[in-house]
Scaffold this motif. Structure first.
Motif, PDB file in Angstrom:
ATOM      1  N   GLU A   1      36.122  16.720 -22.398  1.00 42.65           N
ATOM      2  CA  GLU A   1      36.878  15.989 -21.076  1.00 42.65           C
ATOM      3  C   GLU A   1      36.294  15.090 -20.405  1.00 42.65           C
ATOM      4  N   TRP A   2      37.117  13.739 -20.103  1.00 44.92           N
ATOM      5  CA  TRP A   2      37.114  12.992 -19.662  1.00 44.92           C
ATOM      6  C   TRP A   2      38.258  12.067 -18.484  1.00 44.92           C
ATOM      7  N   ARG A   3      37.440  11.080 -17.847  1.00 45.63           N
ATOM      8  CA  ARG A   3      38.429  10.476 -17.433  1.00 45.63           C
ATOM      9  C   ARG A   3      38.441   9.213 -16.663  1.00 45.63           C
ATOM     10  N   ILE A   4      39.267   8.542 -16.391  1.00 47.28           N
ATOM     11  CA  ILE A   4      39.123   7.291 -15.619  1.00 47.28           C
ATOM     12  C   ILE A   4      38.245   7.296 -14.123  1.00 47.28           C
ATOM     13  N   THR A   5      37.385   6.440 -13.669  1.00 44.81           N
ATOM     14  CA  THR A   5      36.662   6.921 -12.104  1.00 44.81           C
ATOM     15  C   THR A   5      37.001   5.974 -11.216  1.00 44.81           C
ATOM     16  N   THR A   6      38.472   4.740 -11.620  1.00 46.51           N
ATOM     17  CA  THR A   6      38.598   4.100 -10.866  1.00 46.51           C
ATOM     18  C   THR A   6      40.297   3.752 -10.916  1.00 46.51           C
ATOM     19  N   ALA A   7      41.274   3.878  -9.759  1.00 50.27           N
ATOM     20  CA  ALA A   7      42.299   3.190 -10.197  1.00 50.27           C
ATOM     21  C   ALA A   7      42.508   2.159 -11.404  1.00 50.27           C
ATOM     22  N   LEU A   8      43.472   2.436 -12.248  1.00 49.93           N
ATOM     23  CA  LEU A   8      44.030   1.217 -13.249  1.00 49.93           C
ATOM     24  C   LEU A   8      45.311   0.861 -12.806  1.00 49.93           C
ATOM     25  N   THR A   9      45.455  -0.557 -12.355  1.00 44.62           N
ATOM     26  CA  THR A   9      46.684  -1.310 -11.803  1.00 44.62           C
ATOM     27  C   THR A   9      47.312  -1.873 -13.424  1.00 44.62           C
ATOM     28  N   THR A  10      48.579  -1.030 -13.787  1.00 43.38           N
ATOM     29  CA  THR A  10      49.253  -2.240 -14.741  1.00 43.38           C
ATOM     30  C   THR A  10      50.240  -1.497 -14.857  1.00 43.38           C
TER      31      THR A  10
END
Length: 163
Positions: free
Chosen positions: A18-27
């Motif tokens: 299991e993986w995740r993004i650690t900071t917000a991605l604004t796009t």
């Protein structure tokens, strides 16, 4: 891995990650490449685990894999839709097709929250050439939430058994 058909016995999971993004991605459109980490809260991978390089995910072993992609976030503009894709490649990431896509809508409001989740089973017969990638999309910029403490926008990989 052979499936055990004895009554009362189940298939043993030999790979789970299991993986995740650690900071917000604004796009409004992007392949998920940066700020990724393996879940390190109340979780430990089973088996070798997945590897990623510039958004191209490789599998440690062949088999039937269940892949899940969940995303969560909020508007920075009035979005009618937000969503994501799990894409696959059979030629080492030169070309991709789409396994699954899922969309959600938000209210016509700034800071309105939305989420979407999708899952597919992918038959990996060649670990040298088969890949997956994850993409997000929105009508206008959307903040896809990230966190290093909880799963907000994340990917799960479970090997179900042999092909």
């Amino acid at each position: 891995m052979a499936i055990n058909t004895t009554v009362g016995q189940g298939t043993v999971i030999t790979e789970a990650d299991e993986w995740r993004i650690t900071t917000a991605l604004t796009t409004n459109s992007s392949t998920v490449i940066y700020n990724l980490e393996r879940n390190d809260n109340n979780f430990d991978k089973i088996g070798t685990g997945m590897a990623t390089n510039a958004g191209h995910w490789t599998f440690p072993v062949t088999g039937l894999w269940q892949i899940t992609f969940s995303l969560d976030g909020y508007n920075t503009a009035y979005n009618r839709y937000i969503g994501g894709y799990i894409d696959y490649s059979t030629n080492s990431g030169t070309n991709y097709g789409t396994l699954v896509e899922s969309y959600s809508s938000t209210s016509n409001d700034d800071n309105a929250y939305a989420n979407a989740s999708m899952s597919a089973i992918y038959d990996v017969t060649n670990t040298s050439t088969q890949r997956v990638r994850f993409r997000v999309a929105a009508e206008y910029n959307f903040v896809f939430n990230g966190s290093s403490n909880i799963n907000r926008t994340y990917m799960t990989f479970i090997r179900l058994g042999d092909t």
